[in-house]
Design an enzyme around this catalytic site. Sequence first.
Site, mmCIF file in Angstrom:
data_model
loop_
_atom_site.group_PDB
_atom_site.id
_atom_site.type_symbol
_atom_site.label_atom_id
_atom_site.label_comp_id
_atom_site.label_asym_id
_atom_site.label_seq_id
_atom_site.Cartn_x
_atom_site.Cartn_y
_atom_site.Cartn_z
ATOM 1 N N THR A 20 0.738 -1.176 -0.027
ATOM 2 C CA THR A 20 0.115 0.085 -0.105
ATOM 3 C C THR A 20 0.870 1.334 -0.110
ATOM 4 O O THR A 20 0.181 2.532 0.018
ATOM 5 C CB THR A 20 -0.835 -0.004 1.283
ATOM 6 O OG1 THR A 20 -0.193 0.133 2.520
ATOM 7 C CG2 THR A 20 -1.825 -1.196 1.250
ATOM 8 N N TRP A 21 2.134 1.062 -0.086
ATOM 9 C CA TRP A 21 2.995 2.319 -0.357
ATOM 10 C C TRP A 21 2.686 3.271 -1.443
ATOM 11 O O TRP A 21 2.319 2.745 -2.540
ATOM 12 C CB TRP A 21 4.406 1.896 -0.517
ATOM 13 C CG TRP A 21 5.670 3.100 -0.238
ATOM 14 C CD1 TRP A 21 5.042 4.306 0.327
ATOM 15 C CD2 TRP A 21 6.635 3.132 -0.799
ATOM 16 N NE1 TRP A 21 6.371 5.091 0.216
ATOM 17 C CE2 TRP A 21 7.286 4.247 -0.453
ATOM 18 C CE3 TRP A 21 7.297 2.283 -1.604
ATOM 19 C CZ2 TRP A 21 8.459 4.763 -0.755
ATOM 20 C CZ3 TRP A 21 8.883 2.639 -2.115
ATOM 21 C CH2 TRP A 21 9.395 3.873 -1.719
ATOM 22 N N ASP A 47 -0.160 -5.158 3.444
ATOM 23 C CA ASP A 47 0.796 -4.392 4.391
ATOM 24 C C ASP A 47 0.806 -3.234 3.997
ATOM 25 O O ASP A 47 0.474 -2.421 3.247
ATOM 26 C CB ASP A 47 2.276 -4.832 3.321
ATOM 27 C CG ASP A 47 3.453 -4.263 4.124
ATOM 28 O OD1 ASP A 47 3.872 -4.681 5.126
ATOM 29 O OD2 ASP A 47 3.916 -3.016 3.528
ATOM 30 N N TYR A 52 3.541 5.446 5.148
ATOM 31 C CA TYR A 52 2.681 5.613 4.100
ATOM 32 C C TYR A 52 1.738 6.819 4.118
ATOM 33 O O TYR A 52 0.391 6.485 4.768
ATOM 34 C CB TYR A 52 2.103 4.282 3.660
ATOM 35 C CG TYR A 52 3.202 3.115 3.556
ATOM 36 C CD1 TYR A 52 4.381 3.438 3.554
ATOM 37 C CD2 TYR A 52 2.712 1.878 3.351
ATOM 38 C CE1 TYR A 52 5.469 2.497 3.486
ATOM 39 C CE2 TYR A 52 3.699 0.811 3.276
ATOM 40 C CZ TYR A 52 5.013 1.061 3.292
ATOM 41 O OH TYR A 52 6.076 0.232 3.232
ATOM 42 N N GLN A 162 10.940 -8.290 6.391
ATOM 43 C CA GLN A 162 10.322 -8.024 5.063
ATOM 44 C C GLN A 162 11.610 -7.017 4.291
ATOM 45 O O GLN A 162 12.091 -6.228 4.777
ATOM 46 C CB GLN A 162 9.245 -7.018 5.294
ATOM 47 C CG GLN A 162 8.552 -6.401 3.924
ATOM 48 C CD GLN A 162 7.429 -5.507 3.978
ATOM 49 O OE1 GLN A 162 7.466 -4.530 3.536
ATOM 50 N NE2 GLN A 162 6.452 -6.024 4.781
ATOM 51 N N TYR A 190 9.398 -7.102 -0.643
ATOM 52 C CA TYR A 190 8.782 -5.995 -1.477
ATOM 53 C C TYR A 190 9.276 -5.212 -2.625
ATOM 54 O O TYR A 190 10.249 -5.940 -2.842
ATOM 55 C CB TYR A 190 8.712 -4.996 -0.178
ATOM 56 C CG TYR A 190 10.111 -4.007 0.024
ATOM 57 C CD1 TYR A 190 10.678 -3.383 -0.613
ATOM 58 C CD2 TYR A 190 10.634 -4.236 1.188
ATOM 59 C CE1 TYR A 190 11.828 -2.515 -0.466
ATOM 60 C CE2 TYR A 190 11.676 -3.737 1.684
ATOM 61 C CZ TYR A 190 12.224 -2.728 0.748
ATOM 62 O OH TYR A 190 13.719 -2.398 1.085
ATOM 63 N N LEU A 193 7.531 -6.069 -7.997
ATOM 64 C CA LEU A 193 7.255 -5.615 -9.342
ATOM 65 C C LEU A 193 8.366 -4.481 -9.663
ATOM 66 O O LEU A 193 8.028 -3.687 -10.449
ATOM 67 C CB LEU A 193 5.981 -5.261 -9.547
ATOM 68 C CG LEU A 193 4.756 -6.510 -9.251
ATOM 69 C CD1 LEU A 193 3.420 -5.809 -9.361
ATOM 70 C CD2 LEU A 193 5.527 -7.666 -10.284
#
Length: 247
Positions: A20-21, A47, A52, A162, A190, A193
Site C-alpha cells: 500500500t505504499w 501490508d 505511508y 520484510q 517488497y 514488481l
Amino acid sequence: MERRPFGPTKREVSVLGQGTWHIERADRGTAIAALRRGLDRGMTHIDTGEMYGEGFAEEMVGRAIAGRRDGVFLVSKILPQHASRSGTIAACERSLGRLNTDRLDLYLLNWRDNVRLEETIAGFDHLKREGKILAWGVSNFDVPDLEAVRYIAGDGQLACNQVLYNLAERGIEHLVIPWCERYGVAVVAYSALHHGRFPEPRSPGGRVLQQIAAAHRATSRQVALRFLVRHPSVFAIPKASTPEHTN
Ligand SMILES: NC(=O)c1ccc[n+]([C@@H]2O[C@H](COP(=O)([O-])OP(=O)(O)OC[C@H]3O[C@@H](n4cnc5c(N)ncnc54)[C@H](OP(=O)(O)O)[C@@H]3O)[C@@H](O)[C@H]2O)c1
C-alpha cells in the site's frame, strides 16, 4: 491463492499479499476497490505502515477491510524514530485507530537506524501480551541485525523480515534467505514488481519474461512473482492501485 505457514506463527498466509505504499496518491475509491478485489482473489495479506501517506494509507486500508477484518492478515510498520518502548506502544495505538481495528496480525520495525532493539522488542512484547499485535518482525535487516534480534529475543519470536526482492535485486538469496530458513523466519519480498520499473516488453529481460509467460498462459508479472515465491519461506506483497492491476 496458495497459502503457506508464516514463520513461527504457523498461520496459513496467502503467498501473495497487497502492498500500500503510495496508494494514497491514487484515486481513493479506485484504490480501495483494488484492495477489495485483491481480498476477493485471496490476497488477504495486506501490508501498510505509519509512514505511508503519513497515515493516510492506513486509513484507506481500514476502509477496504471494513466488515471483513477476520479474513485479513493485517501488517503495519513502525518508523525507527518512534521505536522506543513507550513510543512503539503509542505508535501502534495510532495505527490501530487509523485502521479501525483492535489488533494487528503482524507489526514490523520498518528499518533499524539507531534504534535500541531491546526497547522496541520490549514494546512489541507488551503489545503482544495485550493482544494488540499477534506477532512482530523487522524489515530491511541484514544478517548481523537479525542476529542481534535473535540474541535479545531468543528463537521463535521473530516472525518475519520484510526485504527488497525482485528479479533485478536478488542479494537476499546469498545470506538473508538462508538465515531466515534456518531460524524459521518468514521472508516478505517488497518491490517485487520493481517499484513500477518492471522490465519493458521490448527489453531483453522483458522478452524472455514474455516467452515464459506465453508458455504458461500467464503474464510477465505473474511469472516474476512465481519465481520469487519458489522458496518455501518467501511471500510477496505487490502493490496495485486499480482493480485491473490487481488481476
Ligand atoms: N519495508 C519497506 O521498507 C518497504 C519498501 C518498499 C515497499 N514496501 C511494501 O511493499 C509494497 C510493494 O512494493 P512497491 O510499492 O515498492 O512496488 P511494486 O509492488 O514492486 O510495484 C508497484 C507498481 O507496479 C504497478 N503494477 C502493479 N500491478 C500491475 C499490473 N498488473 N500491470 C502493470 N503495472 C502494475 C503499480 O501500478 P499502480 O499503482 O498504478 O497499480 C505500481 O506502479 C509496498 O506498497 C509496501 O507495502 C515496503
